[in-house]
Design an enzyme around this catalytic site. Structure first.
Site, PDB file in Angstrom:
ATOM      1  CE1 TYR A 227      26.189   2.203 -35.651  1.00  0.00           C
ATOM      2  CE2 TYR A 227      27.984   1.268 -36.941  1.00  0.00           C
ATOM      3  CZ  TYR A 227      27.521   1.873 -35.782  1.00  0.00           C
ATOM      4  OH  TYR A 227      28.401   2.168 -34.772  1.00  0.00           O
TER       5      TYR A 227
ATOM      6  CB  SER B 150      31.618   3.183 -37.023  1.00  0.00           C
ATOM      7  OG  SER B 150      31.651   1.794 -37.294  1.00  0.00           O
TER       8      SER B 150
END
Length: 263
Positions: free
Chosen positions: A162, A149
């Site tokens: 995250y 990501s």
């Protein structure tokens, strides 16, 4: 000089396991691998979700094999991989796609919630990679693609868990490269930017402050699409990338290259 052949991108005869590929990015990547010739295998956490995935692949004209398995359950993952090898074939390509996000301010987030995000997004990727690596070593070739990501590089409010997991996944990618590259195994990552998915639909309404923020921040001046991720996935899964290892390919429209437009 060896003549380059386009069939380096072909995946005929390859078995690809894409974790959590029932819809969204995982389904899109699996579909592109299937278009390149790979047999598709996916997992999800319950029978209902697997059935949903099988129906979606059938509707798309793709033969796929679905298994119920939680990526955080190491014995379960080991058993699933053995079953796949018996029923479909040795896994040539692993796409570690399964993941969750909990958008909670750090001071309000419990350690339990933090651990769950780390467990699914990082420990689960380790568990699945560990399960497929022995057969890849024996076969003398393999491809592992970890879905990282932009949060592997950047932080943002409410995503401490995250970002921690995706940053760790970036380094796990590099470590798998370092440890298993000598076995002709390539481990790379794809780092999606902000992608059009059903989950982001409420944020992409014209005039929504977040929609304007993303478009202004992205040099491409748009959200990405799942299609934007498909070519990079096929490349990293194919023999065309045999000397690419430990790399994170950010498919983000240029966000990481820019500080944004001047006000």
């Amino acid at each position: 000089m060896t003549e380059f052949k386009m069939d380096a991108f072909h995946l005929e005869g390859k078995v690809a396991l894409v974790t959590g590929a029932v819809y969204g990015i995982g389904f899109g990547i699996a579909s592109s691998l299937a278009a390149a010739g790979a047999k598709i295998v996916f997992n999800s956490i319950n029978d209902e979700s697997v059935a949903q995935g099988l129906a979606a692949y059938q509707e798309a004209g793709i033969e796929a094999y679905g298994y119920v398995c939680d990526v955080t359950d190491e014995p379960g993952v080991q058993a699933m991989v053995k079953q796949i090898e018996k029923e479909v074939g040795v896994i040539d390509i692993l796409v570690n796609n399964a993941g969750i996000i909990k958008r909670i301010p750090m001071l309000e987030m419990s350690a339990e919630d933090y651990r769950q995000v780390i467990d699914v997004n990082l420990t689960g990727q380790f568990i699945v990679a560990k399960a497929v690596l022995p057969s890849m070593i024996e076969k003398g070739h393999g491809k592992i693609i970890n879905i990282c990501s932009m949060m592997s590089e950047l932080g943002r409010e409410t995503v401490s868990a995250y970002a921690s997991a995706k940053g760790g996944l970036k380094m796990l990618t590099k470590n798998i490269c370092a440890e298993f590259g000598g076995h002709n195994i390539q481990c790379n990552g794809i780092g999606p930017g902000y992608i059009e998915t059903p989950q982001t639909a409420p944020l992409r309404v014209e005039g929504h402050p977040f929609n304007n923020f993303i478009i202004d921040k992205t040099p491409a001046a748009r959200w990405g699409t799942v299609t934007d991720l498909q070519g990079p996935a096929v490349f990293l899964a194919s023999d065309a990338s045999n000397f690419v290892n430990g790399h994170i390919l950010y498919v983000d429209g240029g966000i990481l290259a820019s500080i944004g437009k001047q006000p």
